[in-house]
Design a protein around this motif. Structure first.
Motif, PDB file in Angstrom:
ATOM      1  N   SER A  37       0.853  -1.192   0.000  1.00  0.00           N
ATOM      2  CA  SER A  37       0.000   0.000   0.000  1.00  0.00           C
ATOM      3  C   SER A  37       0.889   1.242   0.000  1.00  0.00           C
ATOM      4  O   SER A  37       2.103   1.162   0.207  1.00  0.00           O
ATOM      5  N   THR A  50      -2.272   8.522   0.631  1.00  0.00           N
ATOM      6  CA  THR A  50      -3.373   8.535  -0.352  1.00  0.00           C
ATOM      7  C   THR A  50      -4.301   9.727  -0.112  1.00  0.00           C
ATOM      8  O   THR A  50      -4.741  10.381  -1.059  1.00  0.00           O
ATOM      9  N   GLU A 116       1.109   4.192  -3.914  1.00  0.00           N
ATOM     10  CA  GLU A 116       1.496   2.775  -3.970  1.00  0.00           C
ATOM     11  C   GLU A 116       2.751   2.601  -4.825  1.00  0.00           C
ATOM     12  O   GLU A 116       3.645   1.828  -4.504  1.00  0.00           O
ATOM     13  N   ARG A 184     -11.246   2.733  -2.305  1.00  0.00           N
ATOM     14  CA  ARG A 184     -10.298   2.879  -1.193  1.00  0.00           C
ATOM     15  C   ARG A 184     -10.063   1.530  -0.502  1.00  0.00           C
ATOM     16  O   ARG A 184     -10.958   0.714  -0.354  1.00  0.00           O
ATOM     17  N   GLY A 185      -8.840   1.322  -0.091  1.00  0.00           N
ATOM     18  CA  GLY A 185      -8.491   0.045   0.539  1.00  0.00           C
ATOM     19  C   GLY A 185      -8.207  -1.044  -0.494  1.00  0.00           C
ATOM     20  O   GLY A 185      -8.025  -2.209  -0.149  1.00  0.00           O
ATOM     21  N   GLY A 186      -8.166  -0.663  -1.767  1.00  0.00           N
ATOM     22  CA  GLY A 186      -8.123  -1.651  -2.850  1.00  0.00           C
ATOM     23  C   GLY A 186      -6.816  -2.407  -3.044  1.00  0.00           C
ATOM     24  O   GLY A 186      -6.768  -3.321  -3.869  1.00  0.00           O
ATOM     25  N   SER A 187      -5.782  -2.084  -2.287  1.00  0.00           N
ATOM     26  CA  SER A 187      -4.555  -2.886  -2.424  1.00  0.00           C
ATOM     27  C   SER A 187      -4.804  -4.331  -2.006  1.00  0.00           C
ATOM     28  O   SER A 187      -4.122  -5.251  -2.482  1.00  0.00           O
TER      29      SER A 187
HETATM   30  N1  ASP Z   1      -3.802   3.496  -0.395  1.00  0.00           N
HETATM   31  C1  ASP Z   1      -5.127   3.169  -0.763  1.00  0.00           C
HETATM   32  C2  ASP Z   1      -6.110   3.654   0.292  1.00  0.00           C
HETATM   33  O1  ASP Z   1      -5.740   4.202   1.268  1.00  0.00           O
HETATM   34  C3  ASP Z   1      -5.307   1.722  -1.032  1.00  0.00           C
HETATM   35  C4  ASP Z   1      -4.873   0.794   0.067  1.00  0.00           C
HETATM   36  O2  ASP Z   1      -4.088   1.126   0.935  1.00  0.00           O
HETATM   37  O3  ASP Z   1      -5.350  -0.344   0.072  1.00  0.00           O
HETATM   38  O4  ASP Z   1      -7.289   3.488   0.147  1.00  0.00           O
END
Ligand code: ASP
Length: 439
Positions: A37, A50, A116, A184-187
């Motif tokens: 991430s 991000t 990323e 968001r959170g897609g890693s």
């Molecule tokens: N950096 C991105 C986010 O904060 C994706 C991730 O960390 O999964 O949403």
């Protein structure tokens, strides 16, 4: 044996965290594929990279100079690089990016994906692994879904004879050559796709908690982690309110039968949570409840009509009124001559009077009532199925704590017992359940 590992933002936040990641990888040479991430928060008052990149883009949209925010981003990466003594010229890339940004030549998705990208470049250099860019294998279709076949094949070709690789999470390439990010959170999704592409033996998702917790730590003090959970239980837990993995994460790995292991970068010896289709052996036969979760702010519409049980179509009429208003119903508990529908208040409130009017007209009930400020609590556990006494234990514990139950629902697969309480009893209900089932 191959483990695909994904390290979240807090595991990438500073140089000290990079060292922990390196130690984790060195302690197990099968951890050869690493998805990362963007740098996350170092402490509660810090910013995620991000978020800063989104902010930076917003500046450009309003014609405000974003140099200050951009430098907050670049200085974080330079600090990590210098603290670890990594030899990598990032300055030239930062300058080129800033110039294109000032010219209006960078899309939002491309800009936020750079968090990323720079994480992966740095980590690859630090570990001496190969950097594999996500644009070279995560291929989106025009409709925004991932073309799994093409992507998997591309990654397989890229990692041939590669002793170790670092891949940036969160983004991929559209057919028109533009970068596109996941939500968001897609890693987490990138990690799962990599694990599926390479038929990994396990997908390790490294974060800052020792697994998925049995209850929300803001409600229960120091809840225990869940050692083993099935995909179905996980779906129940997240549907009912628990915040676990990014939703899209599960599908690619579940399809291939690859287990997911949630681990803690700050406590690498903890076993974390193992997520699988099923567990053939029961590591803890005495634990019947896997997790307890819930959400507040539901509305219940209840109606009764004498003789309803013998009439055809009453439930259909109620549900079609809700369908017309595009409201998805969560639960439909019923009695002999009455039925209730339970929905999130947020969805139903704007249409409530219209809905009540239509039900009144089309169903002509004897009574029609609305109750709001209802919380739904779910006890989830695969081991509750066909085991007598569990719901008795739940309701006895709630009764002893003087918590009134407003609604009870159990799915046909007996994977959960769901009940409604007043919003004000929400936290107490979760605590009572936790304390009576978890020793
Ligand atoms: N950096 C991105 C986010 O904060 C994706 C991730 O960390 O999964 O949403």
């Amino acid at each position: 044996m191959l483990k695909v590992t994904k390290f979240g933002g807090s595991s990438m936040a500073d140089a000290a965290q990079y060292k922990k990641v390196r130690d984790i990888l060195r302690s197990d040479p099968t951890r050869r594929i690493v998805v990362v991430s963007a740098a996350g928060k170092r402490d509660r008052n810090d910013h995620k990279i991000t978020d800063l990149l989104y902010l930076c883009y917003a500046h450009t949209q309003y014609g405000v100079d974003c140099t200050g925010v951009f430098e907050m981003v670049t200085s974080r990466y330079l600090q990590i690089r210098d603290a670890l003594g990594i030899r990598l010229d990032l300055e030239t890339e930062f300058a080129a990016l800033k110039q294109r940004l000032d010219e209006g030549a960078v899309t939002q998705d491309e800009l936020v994906s750079r968090g990323e990208y720079f994480s992966a470049r740095l980590m690859a250099a630090y570990l001496g692994f190969r950097f594999i860019d996500a644009v070279d294998w995560v291929k989106f279709r025009l409709d925004g879904t991932v073309d799994q076949e093409t992507s998997y094949e591309a990654l397989r070709d890229l990692v041939v004879q590669c002793p170790g690789a670092v891949i940036p999470g969160f983004y991929g390439l559209m057919p028109d050559g533009h970068i596109r990010t996941f939500s968001r959170g897609g890693s987490d999704i990138t990690g799962a796709l990599a694990a599926a592409a390479l038929n990994a033996d396990v997908y390790e998702n490294w974060t800052d908690v020792s697994g998925i917790l049995m209850a929300d730590p803001r409600i229960v003090d120091d809840p225990q982690p869940i050692p083993e959970v099935t995909y179905d239980e996980l779906r129940e837990l997240s549907y009912s309110g628990a915040q676990v993995l990014h939703e899209g994460t599960i599908f690619p790995v579940r399809e291939k039968g690859i287990p997911v292991n949630i681990r803690n970068t700050n406590a690498p010896d903890d076993v974390g949570t193992m997520i699988k289709e099923r567990f053939d052996q029961d590591s803890d036969p005495k634990r019947f409840i896997t997790g307890i979760t819930g959400k507040k702010d539901f509305t219940i519409i209840s109606l009764s009509k004498r003789g309803m049980s013998n009439q055809v179509g009453v439930l259909r009429k109620v549900l079609s009124v809700l369908e017309r208003h595009e409201i998805s119903v969560d639960y439909v508990p019923n009695g002999i001559d009455n039925v209730s529908v339970v929905m999130p208040t947020e969805a139903v409130a704007p249409h409530l009077y219209a809905i009540l009017g239509e039900i009144q007209q089309e169903v002509e009930p004897d009574t029609l009532d609305v109750h709001d400020q209802i919380a739904v609590v779910a006890a989830v556990g695969r081991k509750m199925a066909f085991r007598p006494g569990i719901s008795g234990q739940i309701f006895a514990a709630l009764g002893e704590a003087d918590i009134n139950i407003r609604m009870i629902n159990q799915g046909p697969d007996e994977l959960n017992i769901i009940f409604g309480v007043d919003n004000r009893d929400f936290k107490a209900a979760i605590r009572v359940l936790y304390n009576s089932f978890v020793m």
